[in-house]
Design an enzyme around this catalytic site. Sequence first.
Site, PDB file in Angstrom:
ATOM      1  N   THR A   1       0.860  -1.184   0.000  1.00 11.74           N
ATOM      2  CA  THR A   1       0.000   0.000   0.000  1.00 11.74           C
ATOM      3  C   THR A   1       0.891   1.226   0.000  1.00 11.74           C
ATOM      4  O   THR A   1       1.490   1.574   1.025  1.00 11.74           O
ATOM      5  CB  THR A   1      -0.934   0.013   1.222  1.00 11.74           C
ATOM      6  OG1 THR A   1      -1.726  -1.180   1.227  1.00 11.74           O
ATOM      7  CG2 THR A   1      -1.859   1.217   1.188  1.00 11.74           C
TER       8      THR A   1
ATOM      9  N   ALA B   1      -5.037   1.278  -8.694  1.00 14.59           N
ATOM     10  CA  ALA B   1      -5.329   0.295  -7.649  1.00 14.59           C
ATOM     11  C   ALA B   1      -4.798   0.785  -6.302  1.00 14.59           C
ATOM     12  O   ALA B   1      -5.454   0.619  -5.272  1.00 14.59           O
ATOM     13  CB  ALA B   1      -4.727  -1.067  -7.999  1.00 14.59           C
TER      14      ALA B   1
ATOM     15  N   MET C   1      -7.276   3.290  -5.125  1.00 18.71           N
ATOM     16  CA  MET C   1      -8.483   2.661  -4.605  1.00 18.71           C
ATOM     17  C   MET C   1      -8.230   2.011  -3.252  1.00 18.71           C
ATOM     18  O   MET C   1      -9.078   2.063  -2.354  1.00 18.71           O
ATOM     19  CB  MET C   1      -8.989   1.618  -5.617  1.00 18.71           C
ATOM     20  CG  MET C   1     -10.412   1.120  -5.326  1.00 18.71           C
ATOM     21  SD  MET C   1     -11.650   2.418  -5.486  1.00 18.71           S
ATOM     22  CE  MET C   1     -12.344   2.454  -3.831  1.00 18.71           C
ATOM     23  N   LYS C   2      -7.064   1.389  -3.088  1.00 17.92           N
ATOM     24  CA  LYS C   2      -6.742   0.750  -1.805  1.00 17.92           C
ATOM     25  C   LYS C   2      -6.682   1.788  -0.687  1.00 17.92           C
ATOM     26  O   LYS C   2      -7.143   1.554   0.436  1.00 17.92           O
ATOM     27  CB  LYS C   2      -5.399   0.019  -1.918  1.00 17.92           C
ATOM     28  CG  LYS C   2      -4.868  -0.560  -0.590  1.00 17.92           C
ATOM     29  CD  LYS C   2      -5.771  -1.630  -0.019  1.00 17.92           C
ATOM     30  CE  LYS C   2      -5.313  -2.089   1.365  1.00 17.92           C
ATOM     31  NZ  LYS C   2      -3.959  -2.634   1.399  1.00 17.92           N
ATOM     32  N   ILE C   3      -6.115   2.951  -0.974  1.00 18.41           N
ATOM     33  CA  ILE C   3      -6.057   4.015   0.028  1.00 18.41           C
ATOM     34  C   ILE C   3      -7.471   4.462   0.397  1.00 18.41           C
ATOM     35  O   ILE C   3      -7.785   4.690   1.570  1.00 18.41           O
ATOM     36  CB  ILE C   3      -5.210   5.191  -0.485  1.00 18.41           C
ATOM     37  CG1 ILE C   3      -3.736   4.771  -0.570  1.00 18.41           C
ATOM     38  CG2 ILE C   3      -5.356   6.411   0.421  1.00 18.41           C
ATOM     39  CD1 ILE C   3      -2.851   5.754  -1.313  1.00 18.41           C
TER      40      ILE C   3
END
Length: 293
Positions: A95, A166, A169-171
């Site tokens: 991340t 991605a 979006m993960k954050i």
Amino acid sequence: MKIGFVGLGDMGSLIVPRLMAAGHRVTGWNRTRGKAEPLIAAGMMFADSPRAAAANAELVFSIVTDGAAVEQVALAPDGILAGLREGGIYADMSTIAPHVSRGVAERFAAGGRFMLDAPISGSPVTVQAGQASVMVGGDEGAYEHIVPVLQAIGPKVMRVGGNGLACQMKIAVNLLLMVEVICFGEAVALAEKGGVARETAVDAILRSVAASPVLGYRGPFILEGKMPAKPLADVTLQQKDMLLALDLGRRLGSPVPLAAAANEMMNACRGLGIDHRDFVAAHQVYRRLGGQA
């Protein structure tokens, strides 16, 4: 498939066995070899550098602490790019900031390799249960090629778009997760202050429409004697992701006021000396602010 895996910490050490169970041959590297010993005993080969882990691989994964660590394992002279064959695929599951991920991807593209950002969404609990999800950004053909491998890690796999998306979006997902868990502590503390027993408050929330998977396994940690000695994600680790959200909001000009408030609760955990615990410990901050023992 021959797979290289860089970073054998809490998550990597759980992902590699799933890859091997699916029939893939894995060569791993970790800065500290001791963490790799159980995996070596289970059949994983060990490399003496990220470059060596990538040397005979069709696909290389990494999952490390932050953007600086990704740049080091990927781009250093003994890094993944130096070992990965032309046309090979590198999927980073860390991340990190989207702009950092895109910068690494540009270096791989210039060298005739593919780099995908493929952060995993889940905790050690969800990885072990086979319920983790993987979001992917980058070349669509490279993504399609590795989908079966990703499905061995977790059944929920999706391509978000181009490089860096991605990570973005993960954050966003982690922002939501953290605010939800912090708000859970706020709600329980409020109920307790009014006379509801903590166990009853937790049970009521987990039976309500506000229940969620993350609260299902993390919420009970606030009960007496239930806080794990080894946190799923301590305050420091979770705050790293929240700081990524705050920085992303600044870069995009998108307001994130709830992220800022949640981050302040992590600062308060530090002030109380409980930052070594799972970040659901913010519940204790609310209790103290409310005058509860």
